[in-house]
Design an enzyme around this catalytic site. Structure first.
Site, PDB file in Angstrom:
ATOM      1  N   ARG A 242      -5.076  36.332 -17.777  1.00 20.83           N
ATOM      2  CA  ARG A 242      -5.436  35.568 -18.973  1.00 20.83           C
ATOM      3  C   ARG A 242      -6.143  36.490 -19.967  1.00 20.83           C
ATOM      4  O   ARG A 242      -6.835  37.430 -19.570  1.00 20.83           O
ATOM      5  CB  ARG A 242      -6.330  34.385 -18.602  1.00 20.83           C
ATOM      6  CG  ARG A 242      -5.637  33.383 -17.676  1.00 20.83           C
ATOM      7  CD  ARG A 242      -6.560  32.257 -17.262  1.00 20.83           C
ATOM      8  NE  ARG A 242      -5.893  31.319 -16.370  1.00 20.83           N
ATOM      9  CZ  ARG A 242      -5.821  31.449 -15.043  1.00 20.83           C
ATOM     10  NH1 ARG A 242      -6.417  32.481 -14.454  1.00 20.83           N
ATOM     11  NH2 ARG A 242      -5.184  30.555 -14.307  1.00 20.83           N
ATOM     12  N   LYS A 269     -10.643  31.362 -14.060  1.00 19.33           N
ATOM     13  CA  LYS A 269     -10.526  29.939 -14.375  1.00 19.33           C
ATOM     14  C   LYS A 269     -10.664  29.088 -13.121  1.00 19.33           C
ATOM     15  O   LYS A 269     -11.291  28.026 -13.160  1.00 19.33           O
ATOM     16  CB  LYS A 269      -9.176  29.672 -15.039  1.00 19.33           C
ATOM     17  CG  LYS A 269      -8.942  28.218 -15.409  1.00 19.33           C
ATOM     18  CD  LYS A 269      -7.607  28.041 -16.098  1.00 19.33           C
ATOM     19  CE  LYS A 269      -7.372  26.588 -16.466  1.00 19.33           C
ATOM     20  NZ  LYS A 269      -6.063  26.401 -17.151  1.00 19.33           N
ATOM     21  N   HIS A 332      -1.517  34.737 -24.381  1.00 15.50           N
ATOM     22  CA  HIS A 332      -1.128  34.103 -23.114  1.00 15.50           C
ATOM     23  C   HIS A 332       0.354  34.321 -22.815  1.00 15.50           C
ATOM     24  O   HIS A 332       0.791  34.120 -21.679  1.00 15.50           O
ATOM     25  CB  HIS A 332      -1.413  32.600 -23.172  1.00 15.50           C
ATOM     26  CG  HIS A 332      -2.804  32.236 -22.772  1.00 15.50           C
ATOM     27  ND1 HIS A 332      -3.175  32.028 -21.467  1.00 15.50           N
ATOM     28  CD2 HIS A 332      -3.910  32.042 -23.522  1.00 15.50           C
ATOM     29  CE1 HIS A 332      -4.468  31.712 -21.430  1.00 15.50           C
ATOM     30  NE2 HIS A 332      -4.945  31.719 -22.666  1.00 15.50           N
ATOM     31  N   ARG A 335       1.887  36.165 -19.759  1.00 14.86           N
ATOM     32  CA  ARG A 335       1.956  35.490 -18.456  1.00 14.86           C
ATOM     33  C   ARG A 335       3.276  34.729 -18.311  1.00 14.86           C
ATOM     34  O   ARG A 335       3.947  34.816 -17.283  1.00 14.86           O
ATOM     35  CB  ARG A 335       0.767  34.536 -18.308  1.00 14.86           C
ATOM     36  CG  ARG A 335      -0.557  35.264 -18.201  1.00 14.86           C
ATOM     37  CD  ARG A 335      -1.754  34.357 -18.353  1.00 14.86           C
ATOM     38  NE  ARG A 335      -1.849  33.312 -17.352  1.00 14.86           N
ATOM     39  CZ  ARG A 335      -2.243  33.485 -16.100  1.00 14.86           C
ATOM     40  NH1 ARG A 335      -2.582  34.705 -15.682  1.00 14.86           N
ATOM     41  NH2 ARG A 335      -2.336  32.472 -15.261  1.00 14.86           N
ATOM     42  N   HIS A 359      -2.783  31.120  -9.912  1.00 13.17           N
ATOM     43  CA  HIS A 359      -2.642  29.674  -9.882  1.00 13.17           C
ATOM     44  C   HIS A 359      -3.003  29.160  -8.490  1.00 13.17           C
ATOM     45  O   HIS A 359      -3.108  29.938  -7.535  1.00 13.17           O
ATOM     46  CB  HIS A 359      -1.210  29.264 -10.240  1.00 13.17           C
ATOM     47  CG  HIS A 359      -0.894  29.449 -11.686  1.00 13.17           C
ATOM     48  ND1 HIS A 359       0.379  29.421 -12.180  1.00 13.17           N
ATOM     49  CD2 HIS A 359      -1.706  29.667 -12.763  1.00 13.17           C
ATOM     50  CE1 HIS A 359       0.353  29.609 -13.489  1.00 13.17           C
ATOM     51  NE2 HIS A 359      -0.901  29.773 -13.863  1.00 13.17           N
ATOM     52  N   TYR A 369      -4.228  30.124  -0.355  1.00 14.39           N
ATOM     53  CA  TYR A 369      -4.110  31.544  -0.078  1.00 14.39           C
ATOM     54  C   TYR A 369      -5.354  32.261  -0.596  1.00 14.39           C
ATOM     55  O   TYR A 369      -5.890  31.931  -1.634  1.00 14.39           O
ATOM     56  CB  TYR A 369      -2.888  32.130  -0.787  1.00 14.39           C
ATOM     57  CG  TYR A 369      -1.564  31.739  -0.195  1.00 14.39           C
ATOM     58  CD1 TYR A 369      -0.496  31.414  -1.009  1.00 14.39           C
ATOM     59  CD2 TYR A 369      -1.369  31.723   1.181  1.00 14.39           C
ATOM     60  CE1 TYR A 369       0.742  31.081  -0.490  1.00 14.39           C
ATOM     61  CE2 TYR A 369      -0.146  31.376   1.717  1.00 14.39           C
ATOM     62  CZ  TYR A 369       0.916  31.062   0.880  1.00 14.39           C
ATOM     63  OH  TYR A 369       2.137  30.732   1.419  1.00 14.39           O
TER      64      TYR A 369
END
Length: 403
Positions: A242, A269, A332, A335, A359, A369
């Site tokens: 980001r 985030k 952005h 990404r 994510h 994970y």
């Protein structure tokens, strides 16, 4: 004899405190220094007591008589006016201590330490601008759904629908905190479900056509602006983090020996630490930049101060300067570029891509994970991606590869 407005206005102070009686226990007390106070003399439970009714001329004769009447009604009901005044004052103090703003700031103070500085600043600024002026002083336990909705409507009506939804969410968090701390019994925010118009979904502009990506990469290589900004531009597609995570990168997070960038949870985030394997191309850019900014804290320091990271508008402004429009490419967008091409062109497993995008990815058993999950595969993916971008940059034929 009852007092008159003229008599009250014209009475002169004497050598001693004087009292001018109006009847029913009401009198005006005139001090030698000139001050004039309304007093009420009454009896309660067999004891003579006095109650201050205000200062003349702030409280007129008419007002003083009304206050006398109110006090007499309390006495008729068996209530001591002096004790009633103390109780009302205490209640106001308690209401003020339990106002929405007081509790919201307490909630913010207890939680902001776990948020990034920017995230926390946005929340408190949103509350201060859009919520506190309207319901900040209200006792939180007395705020109803309709009152909250009226406040949020003010935000919606200026066209900031997404901000209204975020303010709604923040208010709900404050109400739930008030319930947990025993200062409210319910949260009215869920009653507003569906009351605000939905937020129109907008996607960050991104270049995802491989040929156009090649054009973008060549433009960035030829960028004539500041060297630090140019390095940020060149690194952005290689790491696809980001924009805020990129511009706040610190040299202590970069491990050249392991070719890794370890971003702490506080800046992410999802509030989880993130590991970015660095391709040889990314390491080369960072080593080149280290010679210039390596003595400081930030990889990409600001133009005016080495003690602060570069502006959040620096990369975006550079893209505009190179001729890429707002609806064509954004910070952005790198990404989305990586996610689309890695999946659709290079055939990389989606979970590898999503994990590298930081994510929320879970394994088949529902477990999240950790930062090193599939690290070997992600290292290969990041190098594959960097090599593929090099091919696009030199205008090579776009040929799908296998991950």
């Amino acid at each position: 004899m009852s007092l008159t407005d003229t008599a009250v206005k014209n009475v002169k102070p004497g050598d001693k405190t004087a009292r001018l009686f109006d009847g029913g226990g009401l009198y005006l007390e005139v001090a030698p220094a000139g001050g004039k106070w309304w007093r009420l003399k009454y009896r309660y439970d067999g004891k003579e007591k006095r109650l201050s009714l205000g200062v003349y001329p702030d409280v007129s004769l008419k007002d003083a008589r009304q206050r006398r009447s109110d006090a007499r009604k309390l006495l008729a009901d068996g209530v001591d006016p002096s004790e009633n005044r103390k109780a009302v004052k205490a209640a106001k103090t308690e209401r003020g201590a339990n106002s929405f703003e007081v509790i919201a700031r307490e909630w913010f103070a207890k939680n902001s330490a776990t948020w990034s500085e920017n995230h926390g600043s946005r929340i408190i600024r949103r509350l201060e601008r859009d919520i506190f002026p309207w319901i900040g002083g209200r006792p939180i336990a007395e705020i109803k759904a309709q009152e909250l909705l009226a406040t949020l409507r003010r935000v919606e009506e200026r066209g900031a629908v997404e901000t209204a939804h975020r303010a709604h969410q923040n208010c709900g968090q404050v109400f739930r905190y008030a319930i947990a701390t025993g200062r409210a019994e319910r949260d009215p925010s869920p009653d507003l479900k569906g009351a605000l118009p939905p937020v129109k979904q907008s996607h960050h502009a991104a270049i995802t056509d491989p040929k156009a990506v090649g054009d973008l990469l060549r433009a960035m290589d030829g960028y004539q602006g500041a060297f630090v900004t140019k390095c940020a531009l060149r690194l952005a597609p290689l790491v696809f983090v980001r924009p805020g995570e990129l511009r706040r990168a610190e040299w202590t997070e970069i491990d050249f020996d392991k070719a890794e960038w370890n971003i702490p949870a506080a800046r992410m985030k999802m509030r989880e630490p993130h590991l970015v394997p660095l391709s040889t191309q990314a390491v080369e850019i960072l080593r080149e930049l280290h010679a210039l900014t390596g003595d400081g804290r930030y990889v990409f320091p600001g133009a005016r101060s080495n003690g602060r990271p570069m502006s959040d508008n620096a990369v975006l402004a550079a893209l505009r300067r190179m001729g890429f429009a707002k609806d064509e490419m954004s910070g952005h967008g790198f990404r989305a570029m990586a996610r689309t091409i890695l999946d659709e062109v290079l055939g990389v497993r989606p979970d590898f891509i999503e994990h590298q995008l930081a994510h929320a990815v879970r394994d088949p058993n529902g477990r999240a994970y950790n930062r090193t999950a599939h690290l070997a595969e992600r290292r290969k993916m990041m190098q594959l991606w960097a090599d593929y971008l090099d091919k696009l940059k030199v205008g090579a034929e776009v040929i799908p590869l296998c991950a």
